[in-house]
Design an enzyme around this catalytic site. Sequence first.
Site, PDB file in Angstrom:
ATOM      1  N   ASP A   1       0.871  -1.161   0.000  1.00  0.00           N
ATOM      2  CA  ASP A   1       0.000   0.000   0.000  1.00  0.00           C
ATOM      3  C   ASP A   1       0.922   1.228   0.000  1.00  0.00           C
ATOM      4  O   ASP A   1       2.137   1.105   0.216  1.00  0.00           O
ATOM      5  CB  ASP A   1      -0.885  -0.048   1.247  1.00  0.00           C
ATOM      6  CG  ASP A   1      -1.722   1.207   1.433  1.00  0.00           C
ATOM      7  OD1 ASP A   1      -2.247   1.722   0.428  1.00  0.00           O
ATOM      8  OD2 ASP A   1      -1.831   1.683   2.575  1.00  0.00           O
TER       9      ASP A   1
ATOM     10  N   ASP B   1      -0.184   5.102   1.031  1.00  0.00           N
ATOM     11  CA  ASP B   1      -0.454   6.045   2.117  1.00  0.00           C
ATOM     12  C   ASP B   1      -0.386   5.365   3.477  1.00  0.00           C
ATOM     13  O   ASP B   1      -0.963   4.296   3.690  1.00  0.00           O
ATOM     14  CB  ASP B   1      -1.836   6.671   1.937  1.00  0.00           C
ATOM     15  CG  ASP B   1      -1.924   7.546   0.699  1.00  0.00           C
ATOM     16  OD1 ASP B   1      -0.924   8.189   0.358  1.00  0.00           O
ATOM     17  OD2 ASP B   1      -2.996   7.566   0.062  1.00  0.00           O
TER      18      ASP B   1
END
Length: 281
Positions: free
Chosen positions: A9, A11
Site C-alpha cells: 500500500d 499512504d
Amino acid sequence: MAGLVVIFDFDKTIIDCDSDNWVVEELGINHLFTQLLHSLPWNSIMDRMMTELHNRGKTIEDVEKCLKKVPLHPSIASAIESAHAFGCDLRVVSDANVFFIETILKHHGLLDCFSEINTNPSLVDEQGRLRILPYHDFNSSPHGCNICPSNMCKGLVMEKIRALVSADGKKQLVYVGDGAPDFCAGLKLEEGDVMMPRKDFPICDLISANPLLTKAKIHEWSDWEELGANLLSTVNNALIDESSNTRTDQLVPLDCKYQNTLISATAHEALQKALPVSPPH
C-alpha cells in the site's frame, strides 16, 4: 529472488501520511474538502479538489512541489532499495493516484524499484489541470465489494497480480498495508504468503475480528524500523529457501543497516554463507 513478490500500500505504509490529505491541507482547501466528504466518493472529491486548486491559480508545479515535502522515513526507503537489490518484484496497490505516487517515489529515488503501480489513473488536461479518475468504473461496472471504496477493490487487483506473476511458476506474495481495503487484499493471500499489517490500524482490527479468514503468515509492524526489519527478514528467509538452487555468484552483495534482527541464529549463519552483509551502521 524471482519467487518473491512484495506488494505495498502507499499512504501510511510507504509514506508517513495520507497523500490526498497532505495536498488538501498544504494547499489550503481542507474546508471545502470537509464540506464534500459526505456527499461524494473520496476519489471523486479529490478530482474536484484538483479543479478547485486550478481555479485558484495553483499549477501542476505547485502540486508537485507540495508532494515533494511528503515525509518518507529513511528506514522504509532503505528496505525498499535493499529488497529491490535482492531481486524482489516490488509493486504498489494504492487508492491514491498515479501522479501523487510517482512524484513522491521519484523524488526519493525509489520509482525505479517498482515494476508496477496499481492505483487510480491521473492526467493533466489541456487546461493544465490535474484530473484524477477511478481505477474501477463504478458507474458502468461496480465491483460489488463491501470492504473497499467504489472506485477500487484491492482484492480484485490482487487476483490480477497473482495471475500475472504466477504465469511462470509458483510465487510467494508479501502484502504490506494499514487500511480496511488492505485487509481485502490480504484475503487473497495463500498459505506460505506473508501479510504485514500496521499495528493499531483498521487492518489489524479486521484481522482480529476475522481470525479464520487470513491464510497467510502475519507479521505486524508499528514503525518503519520494524517494517524494514520484518521485510528484510522475510526476504532473507526466502533467500535461504532458494539458496540450494542459486549460485553464490548470482547473489547481490548488499550493504544494509538492518542486521536481520528477526532471523534465528541458524538462519543468520546460513545467510552469511550465501551473502556478505555488513554490520549495522
